[in-house]
Write a protein that holds these residues in place. Structure first.
Motif, short mmCIF file in Angstrom:
data_model
loop_
_atom_site.label_atom_id
_atom_site.label_comp_id
_atom_site.label_asym_id
_atom_site.label_seq_id
_atom_site.Cartn_x
_atom_site.Cartn_y
_atom_site.Cartn_z
N SER A 776 -5.29 -13.81 28.40
CA SER A 776 -5.13 -12.72 29.47
C SER A 776 -4.06 -11.93 29.07
O SER A 776 -3.72 -10.84 28.96
CB SER A 776 -5.42 -12.36 30.70
N GLU A 777 -2.26 -13.50 29.15
CA GLU A 777 -1.93 -12.19 28.28
C GLU A 777 -1.29 -12.31 26.92
O GLU A 777 -0.19 -11.62 26.12
CB GLU A 777 -0.83 -13.42 28.53
N VAL A 778 -2.08 -12.89 25.87
CA VAL A 778 -2.43 -12.16 24.14
C VAL A 778 -1.91 -10.61 23.85
O VAL A 778 -1.65 -10.68 23.12
CB VAL A 778 -3.81 -13.18 23.69
N ILE A 779 -3.32 -10.11 24.76
CA ILE A 779 -3.50 -8.48 23.84
C ILE A 779 -1.67 -7.93 24.66
O ILE A 779 -1.30 -6.94 23.61
CB ILE A 779 -4.34 -8.35 24.48
N PRO A 780 -1.21 -7.75 25.81
CA PRO A 780 -0.44 -7.25 25.30
C PRO A 780 2.05 -7.95 25.16
O PRO A 780 1.45 -6.63 24.60
CB PRO A 780 0.17 -7.58 27.63
N ILE A 781 1.48 -9.31 24.96
CA ILE A 781 2.20 -9.29 23.61
C ILE A 781 1.78 -8.85 22.46
O ILE A 781 2.56 -8.45 21.86
CB ILE A 781 2.40 -10.67 23.29
N LEU A 782 0.78 -8.55 22.06
CA LEU A 782 0.92 -8.19 20.36
C LEU A 782 0.81 -6.34 20.64
O LEU A 782 1.27 -6.08 19.51
CB LEU A 782 -0.84 -8.25 20.53
N ASP A 783 -0.19 -5.86 22.30
CA ASP A 783 0.39 -4.54 22.23
C ASP A 783 1.67 -4.29 21.56
O ASP A 783 2.13 -3.42 20.18
CB ASP A 783 -0.06 -4.18 23.23
N ARG A 784 2.55 -4.95 21.98
CA ARG A 784 4.67 -4.71 22.22
C ARG A 784 5.07 -5.31 20.72
O ARG A 784 5.63 -3.67 20.82
CB ARG A 784 5.09 -6.06 22.97
N TYR A 785 4.55 -5.81 19.97
CA TYR A 785 4.86 -6.22 18.86
C TYR A 785 4.57 -5.42 18.03
O TYR A 785 5.79 -4.47 17.05
CB TYR A 785 4.35 -7.86 18.70
N LEU A 786 3.37 -5.33 17.96
CA LEU A 786 2.24 -4.47 17.10
C LEU A 786 3.24 -2.16 17.37
O LEU A 786 3.54 -2.03 15.94
CB LEU A 786 1.28 -4.65 16.55
N MET A 787 3.72 -1.97 18.66
CA MET A 787 3.44 -0.74 18.45
C MET A 787 5.16 -0.93 18.04
O MET A 787 5.50 -0.31 17.37
CB MET A 787 3.66 -0.55 19.91
N PHE A 788 5.86 -2.02 18.88
CA PHE A 788 7.36 -1.60 17.88
C PHE A 788 7.90 -2.07 16.24
O PHE A 788 8.51 -1.42 15.85
CB PHE A 788 7.83 -2.97 18.95
N TYR A 789 7.00 -2.87 15.68
CA TYR A 789 6.76 -2.76 14.37
C TYR A 789 6.72 -1.38 13.84
O TYR A 789 7.60 -0.73 13.28
CB TYR A 789 6.01 -3.25 13.97
N ILE A 790 5.42 -0.80 14.43
CA ILE A 790 5.20 0.69 13.87
C ILE A 790 6.24 1.91 14.36
O ILE A 790 6.47 2.43 13.90
CB ILE A 790 3.70 1.15 14.58
N ARG A 791 7.20 1.84 15.58
CA ARG A 791 7.85 2.60 15.42
C ARG A 791 9.58 2.40 14.70
O ARG A 791 9.43 3.35 14.85
CB ARG A 791 8.59 2.03 17.38
N THR A 792 9.82 1.03 14.62
CA THR A 792 11.13 0.89 13.80
C THR A 792 11.13 0.05 12.16
O THR A 792 11.95 -0.28 11.94
CB THR A 792 12.00 -0.32 14.82
N ALA A 793 9.69 -0.06 11.64
CA ALA A 793 9.16 -0.18 10.19
C ALA A 793 10.13 0.58 8.73
O ALA A 793 9.86 1.97 9.38
CB ALA A 793 8.27 -1.11 10.00
N ASP A 794 10.60 0.33 8.08
CA ASP A 794 10.88 1.37 6.88
C ASP A 794 9.39 1.07 6.32
O ASP A 794 8.00 0.39 6.18
CB ASP A 794 11.90 0.49 6.50
N LYS A 795 9.61 1.98 5.36
CA LYS A 795 7.95 3.21 4.85
C LYS A 795 7.74 2.02 3.92
O LYS A 795 8.76 1.08 3.31
CB LYS A 795 8.24 4.28 4.08
#
Length: 1115
Positions: A776-795
């Motif tokens: 039940s906690e897997v999805i929230p952690i993946l949400d945060r990880y992927l969204m943080f990557y999308i916000r901060t990664a370079d091109k």
């Protein structure tokens, strides 16, 4: 200084050393202006890179070899700073009157004369037949042009090179590149090649390596006579031992002879043996005000055939002529003859006193000279021979990797004297200064060979400031660092222009780049990661600007953050902005406002393939699929003759779908319950799974169930780069979750979550982010990880590189997504949920939208279909033939001057381009006229027309490319956007350079073509034809000014440029297939009995020493 008081300096010779001297003198004299320079060149060309002469066989354009463009000379023409004469031979020197006379009867006066006449290739005039047709030397552009013309007229014959030195191997490589000769052979009189640089072992290894590349080498052979026919044409050679060999072409590369005849005739002293103009330590001759530099100069009765000593001479002389009034004059010292080259793909290097073990050391460090001992008696010398040289050799041989290293030391091992390297020359740049500086070693000698080298370490940190970085132009580390620190150089391109580093052989560029980057970082001016010249922001910065200000169009972004508010961007920034829009607002990528931002694959929702067709890959979440869907895929593949294979991500690829068939193909798949797999997008691709507890007896978790939920949640979400996931049902890890961007491995308590792994070019093992996480906690952690990557990664940054560059690394990532250190976890989850809730199937929407569906046509003005690449059967399926062996390097842009006539022709209704001026890429069309395909654009109110074929790979796709525009010079300064492919010459500009006409970037390999001139901005060997185009109000049509159809088809017709099997490169498996007798899928051989024992025709032999591992060496 006043004009009448300036010193007139005349340089005879416009070669690499001559131009180097002029460049240095201009730089050193820029403030004082003491000199007016006149240079006289015998060849019809400006100074060119003789080191890179072999590349002429590829592009056939001497301009690509120019060390400085013609504009550079014009820059110094005002006020007589520099004037030049080409194609002018100096015939005599009058030292008394201080004049030189030329073959055209011109007489040029001088105050100071510098001779840089170079050397001539040696032709053995004592050898009978040396003047036959088919005998060449390898020295100048003219030599190469003659060789090319002769080779083209004698295709399929044998070409021969005489001489196994540096020049000989270079000439052999050139003749192989010419691809005219059926076989190329090299004749060397010694027992190995490169005998002046390498010992027998090293030279023999080079022979072995280049022979494997197709060059046949004949050793210990001397040419006694050249055979000719009645027309004095070469037919072969007769060796001194009587053996004969047939050939049509002979290229002598047996050395060079200094060009000193001009000096001799003027009474300038020259060396009797070997030739060369005798010079003193200050490069002066016996006649006042006359100097000699380069290969024509003999210093201490020695001439130098390498570029580096000549550049050093240019350094010394230019310094003395300009700085000696204020500084102590410099003297020319014994040059370093270290050499590092790549010959026929083989890395070769020799450095320092590399024959000290054979000839004795030329000099020893002061501390290494032993105290004088009793001389060896004559008797002992007669009996035992002379005493050994005070040198010890450390030798490393790796027959498997074909690496050879020999380092020479003083007998106590404290000083490195020299050495040689084959196969691995990575330590060359560190060893040369050790020899030059004669510093006592602080490590055992063995560590110089066996010491570990960190992966990716270019070694710039370990180098002293006086380390020579570029041997071609004698550039040190200090030169690069100082030019960066004083603000002269702000890009790597600036460093090349200012110091000339990297403009010779180019082998020093990785080190130059490393030094530049480190210096910029130390200055607090770290190399920027701006998207391109249109933005002074990184992708992460731009993402936040777009998110906060809620920008929805490229025009809005340009107004808010662009350097040119009116620009439509380029192929570097458009896809990045489009990806940010998709990650934030999730609008259909083929909508009119966003379609012009999409890169190659997103433009038509499929990966474009070699022949211009597309792949079709439906989503198969977690690899789970029903039989009905499999049948639907099979029916589609069969109907449209699609090549099919299973992917590494557990789904089915279908290749070869024509653009005009995609709508029908996807209609059938969607009716069968399938949807887009986003294999074309920078988004979630697949979540691979094993069967877990669904079927496997070892499974401890439902890997399929979790994988389906994860893939269904994140499908279609755009990100900086593609994302792949995996879920394994136990620690056996059958889904390979630990090499994915995110991976889950089932445990008894839940799932271990791994992040930032990837395969690809630089594999990286994923790291453990969280352990025993409840489902039940897997999805929230993946949400945060992927969204943080999308916000901060370079091109275009994968999660692996992103985490490596993230300050604090994994520890910081845990603090952000697990401990909510920044207080943004709720925001990250909410933003991800918005994207999940906005999901739609892109292909389903494309089919339902008439405006989008209408884009899926091959031609805009007809429903005809034309094939552009032949197909062939391979393992019972059709596939396109391989890429053509060579690019189409015809002068397409020059066609406009060669048409016999042109006339305005209507090609398409102007209404097709309605709304083009409001879109970020304009609107384009592929037009068919006769058998020719034309690309037509409307961009910013103007029409452009070109050929449709990109000449690089003969792909008919330019109308689908992205349009780029330059930033005007008045815009804020910013680093140029890096070109998608490397420039073919140092003088070429990067895509975002001077403001000119827009360019189109080919969707295949990003060759950028100017829509006005047709020139290629990042590959000067290529060009395209362009045509005037205009819209006419009287009939509402767009007209293009074209030649007659038959003339157009003859130059640009599809039938002419279609890639056929005979044009394609050979299969890489031809030799293997012959060796193993491969015919395709194997069946049982007749006579094979499955239940019988296999006869052992060759019994296993017992290994000596007892066999087994006990006989293996102890590592």
């Amino acid at each position: 200084m006043a004009v009448d008081k300036r010193t007139k300096l005349v340089v005879v010779g416009l070669g690499m050393v001559g131009i180097a001297f002029i460049e240095k003198l201009l730089k050193l004299d820029a403030r004082a202006r003491e000199y007016d320079i006149v240079v006289i060149g015998e060849e019809p060309h400006l100074a060119y890179n003789r080191v890179g002469l072999t590349s002429f066989f590829n592009h056939r354009k001497v301009e690509n070899l120019y060390l400085n463009p013609k504009e550079w000379y014009a820059l110094y023409a005002p006020d007589n700073k520099l004037s030049y004469h080409l194609n002018t031979l100096v015939t005599s020197i009058n030292p008394e009157n201080k004049t030189v006379s030329c073959v055209n009867d011109d007489v040029v006066s001088y105050d100071i004369l510098v001779l840089a006449t170079g050397s001539d290739a040696v032709l053995p005039r004592h050898t009978p037949g040396h003047d036959a047709n088919g005998v060449f030397v390898y020295r100048t552009i003219e030599d190469l042009e003659k060789l090319i013309a002769f080779g083209n007229a004698h295709k399929g014959t044998v070409g021969t090179v005489v001489g196994g030195g540096l020049l000989g191997l270079e000439a052999a490589n050139a003749m192989m590149d010419l691809r005219c000769f059926d076989k190329v052979k090299l004749i060397e009189r010694n027992r190995w090649v490169l005998s002046r640089q390498l010992d027998a072992d090293a030279g023999s290894l080079v022979v072995e390596k280049v022979t494997a590349l197709g060059l046949e080498i004949l050793l210990s052979k001397r040419v006694g006579k050249i055979k000719t026919d009645e027309g004095n044409n070469v037919t072969g050679v007769i060796f001194e031992d009587g053996e004969e060999m047939d050939c049509s072409t002979i290229c002598f590369a047996i050395g060079v002879r200094p060009r000193d005849s001009l000096a001799r005739s003027a009474g300038i002293k020259c060396a009797d043996r070997g030739g060369g103009i005798l010079v003193n330590n200050d490069l002066s001759t016996n006649i006042p005000d006359i100097y000699a530099i380069g290969e024509c100069a003999s210093w201490q009765n020695q001439t130098f055939g390498l570029i580096a000593p000549g550049i050093e001479m240019a350094d010394v002389l230019s310094f003395n002529l300009t700085q000696a009034k204020l500084h102590q004059p410099r003297v020319f010292k014994r040059p370093d003859l270290s050499t590092k080259l790549k010959l026929l793909g083989v890395d070769v290097a020799s450095f320092g006193d590399f024959f000290a073990d054979r000839d004795g050391p030329s000099s020893l460090p002061a501390k290494a000279v032993k105290k004088k001992t009793e001389d060896q008696s004559i008797v002992k010398t007669v009996v035992s021979g002379p005493p050994p040289h005070p040198v010890k050799a450390l030798i490393y041989k790796d027959p498997f990797a074909q690496v050879y290293k020999k380092y020479l030391f003083t007998t106590d091992g404290k000083y490195l004297l020299g050495g040689m390297m084959i196969g691995d020359t990575s330590d060359y740049i560190k060893l040369v200064p050790m020899v030059r500086n004669q510093k006592e070693l602080e490590i055992p000698p063995a560590q110089l060979i066996l010491g570990a080298k960190k992966d990716g370490d270019d070694g710039a940190d370990d180098l002293d400031d006086d380390t020579q970085i570029c041997s071609c132009h004698n550039v040190t580390k200090r030169d690069v660092v100082n030019n960066v620190k004083d603000g002269t150089c702000k890009t790597v391109g600036d460093v090349k222009a200012c110091t000339k580093a990297g403009t010779g052989c180019g082998g020093c560029m990785p080190l130059v780049t490393s030094i530049f980057t480190k210096t910029m970082t130390e200055m607090g001016a770290e190399v920027t990661n701006y998207l391109c010249a249109h933005f002074n922001y990184s992708r992460a910065d731009l993402y936040n600007i777009i998110m906060v200000k809620r920008l929805k169009t490229l025009a809005d972004v340009m107004q808010e953050a662009g350097n040119d508010k009116e620009s439509d961007g380029c192929e570097a920034c458009k896809p990045a902005v489009g990806s940010i829009f998709a990650s934030l607002w999730n609008k259909h990528v083929m909508d009119k406002t966003t379609h012009g931002l999409q890169d190659t694959n997103d433009r038509f929702l499929g990966n474009i393939q070699r022949n211009g067709t597309f792949s079709v890959i439906p989503r198969v979440s977690a690899g789970e699929i029903t039989p009905d869907k499999l049948i639907a895929i099979g029916e589609v593949a069969k109907k449209y003759n699609l090549y099919t294979k299973i992917t590494g991500g557990q789904r089915i690829d279908m290749f070869g779908a024509k653009k005009q068939d995609l709508i029908d193909i996807w209609t059938r798949l969607i009716e069968a319950g399938m949807e887009s797999g986003h294999a074309y997008a920078k988004s979630l691709r697949t979540v691979k799974s094993c069967v877990g507890t669904t079927w496997c007896r070892f499974g401890v978790g439902d890997s399929v169930g979790m994988a389906v939920r994860v893939e269904e949640r994140y499908k279609s979400i755009r990100s900086p780069h593609k994302i792949k996931g995996g879920v394994s049902g136990c620690v056996r890890e059958c889904a390979e979750a630990q090499n994915k961007d995110f991976g889950l491995i089932a445990t008894e308590k839940g799932f271990n979550i791994f992040v930032a792994g990837n395969g690809g070019a630089k594999p990286r093992h994923a790291e453990l982010l969280a352990k025993d996480v409840p489902p039940s906690e897997v999805i929230p952690i993946l949400d945060r990880y992927l969204m943080f990557y999308i916000r901060t990664a370079d091109k275009l940054q994968r999660t692996a590189r992103w985490l490596e560059n993230l300050p604090g690394g994994l520890r910081y990532l845990k603090e952000v997504v697990l401990e909510d250190k920044l207080g943004i976890c709720a925001s990250l989850e909410a933003q991800m949920q918005e994207l999940v809730d906005s999901f739609f199937d892109e292909w389903a929407e494309a089919i339902r939208n008439p405006a989008i569906a209408a884009k899926f046509k091959q031609f805009a003005n007809t429903n005809e279909v034309v094939e552009t690449v032949e197909t062939e059967k391979d393992r019972e399926q059709s596939r396109p033939v391989y890429w053509p062996k060579d690019a189409a390097e015809e002068d397409f842009k020059g066609l406009k001057d060669r048409w016999t006539s042109t006339a305005w022709q209507p090609v398409i209704e102007a209404s097709y381009f309605a709304g083009a001026d409001a879109t970020p890429n304009g609107i384009s069309a592929n037009i068919k006229r006769g058998d020719t395909q034309l690309a037509l654009w409307r961009v910013r109110g103007k029409y452009y027309a070109t050929q449709q074929m990109c000449p690089h790979k003969r792909a008919f796709a330019l109308s689908d490319g992205l349009i780029g525009q330059d930033v005007p010079s008045s815009s804020p300064s910013s680093p140029p956007s890096p070109p998608p492919s490397p420039p073919s010459s140092p003088a070429e500009k990067e895509p975002c350079g001077d403001a000119k006409a827009p360019w189109v970037s080919c969707p295949f390999h990003k060759r950028n073509f100017d829509l006005s001139s047709g020139s290629c901005r990042n590959d000067s060997t290529l060009s395209i034809a362009t045509f005037p185009a205009e819209e006419r109000a009287d009939d509402g049509m767009v007209y293009v000014k074209l030649p007659p159809v038959d003339e157009l088809d003859a130059a640009l017709g599809t039938a002419r440029w279609m890639v056929r099997k005979e044009d394609a490169a050979p299969s890489q498996f031809d030799e293997l297939d012959k060796k193993i007798g491969f015919k395709g899928h194997r069946a049982r051989k007749p006579g094979v009995k499955p239940m019988a024992d296999v006869p052992m025709r060759k019994p296993v032999q017992v290994l000596p020493g007892g066999g087994g591992c006990g006989a293996a060496p102890e590592w």
